[in-house]
Enzyme design. Structure first.
Site, PDB file in Angstrom:
ATOM      1  N   SER A  20     -13.037 -21.360 -15.911  1.00 42.43           N
ATOM      2  CA  SER A  20     -13.196 -22.804 -15.698  1.00 42.43           C
ATOM      3  C   SER A  20     -12.490 -23.618 -16.791  1.00 42.43           C
ATOM      4  CB  SER A  20     -14.671 -23.187 -15.583  1.00 42.43           C
ATOM      5  OG  SER A  20     -15.332 -23.113 -16.818  1.00 42.43           O
ATOM      6  N   HIS A  64     -15.265 -22.263 -28.229  1.00 46.99           N
ATOM      7  CA  HIS A  64     -16.518 -21.543 -28.458  1.00 46.99           C
ATOM      8  C   HIS A  64     -17.689 -22.461 -28.088  1.00 46.99           C
ATOM      9  CE1 HIS A  64     -19.233 -18.648 -30.262  1.00 46.99           C
ATOM     10  NE2 HIS A  64     -19.870 -19.686 -30.782  1.00 46.99           N
TER      11      HIS A  64
END
Ligand code: GAR
Length: 196
Positions: free
Chosen positions: A16, A113
């Site tokens: 995504s 992250h």
């Protein structure tokens, strides 16, 4: 036509964040184009998305290399270089890198992250944030260095943690921000740092 910097996007799964980068790169005024989407998992769903977008894709399965991470990385590195990419964007690429690949792309490899680093490096970041009672959570784009999730921070996006949040609910809220943050930070990186 503006010069677009060629990038490689490395994925392991859903893709995504890669999709968010694809959409950004489709804008004529965005300073990057995707030269390659590479996955270490041949069955990564993101590869289908990339192919449907007409992008060059390659899967380099890590399994045949066993414990020889560097041998796998040498193939990955060769594929990236063959594509002409100048910047590498890790987007859910779930491999711990050896010094070989880190050094090969020093200063030119970005990672996203799902936490506000330096808080909650590693896996299961949403569970960890809830367990720690964090009031705020989010995501970070940083340069990749030898230490896992430790490189210089290029940008962060924050989300509030609500009472009763579940890890999955929090993950959805953070992911929405990831999709905004990554293209924005890459743009800034190319315009203000990389092009210097
Ligand atoms: C994203 O949440 C990304 O931040 C995370 O994996 C997910 C990939 O989703 N990355 C890491 O945890 C890196 N250690 P996506 O494949 O849909 O982009």
């Amino acid at each position: 036509m503006m010069q677009k910097t060629p990038i490689a996007v490395l994925i392991s799964g859903r893709g995504s964040n890669m999709r968010a980068l694809i959409e950004a790169c489709e804008r004529p005024d965005y300073p990057a184009r995707i030269a390659l989407v590479l996955s270490n998992r041949p069955d990564a769903a993101g590869l289908e998305i990339a192919r449907a977008a007409g992008l060059q894709t390659i899967a380099i399965d890590h399994k045949p290399f066993g414990k020889d991470r560097e041998a796998h990385e040498r193939k990955v590195d060769a594929a990236i270089r063959a594509s002409g990419a100048e910047i590498v964007c890790l987007a859910g690429y779930m491999r711990v890198l050896t010094p070989f690949l880190v050094n090969a792309w020093n200063g030119r490899m970005l990672n996203i992250h799902p936490s506000l680093l330096p808080a909650f490096p590693g896996l299961h970041t949403h569970e960890a944030a809830l367990a720690a009672g964090a009031k705020e959570h989010g995501c970070t784009v940083h340069l990749v260095t030898a230490g896992v999730d430790e490189g210089p921070i290029l940008g962060q996006a924050r989300v509030p943690v609500h009472a009763g949040d579940t890890p999955d609910g929090l993950a959805v809220r953070v992911l929405e921000q990831e999709h905004v943050l990554y293209p924005a930070v890459l743009l800034d990186f190319i315009i203000n740092r990389y092009a210097e």
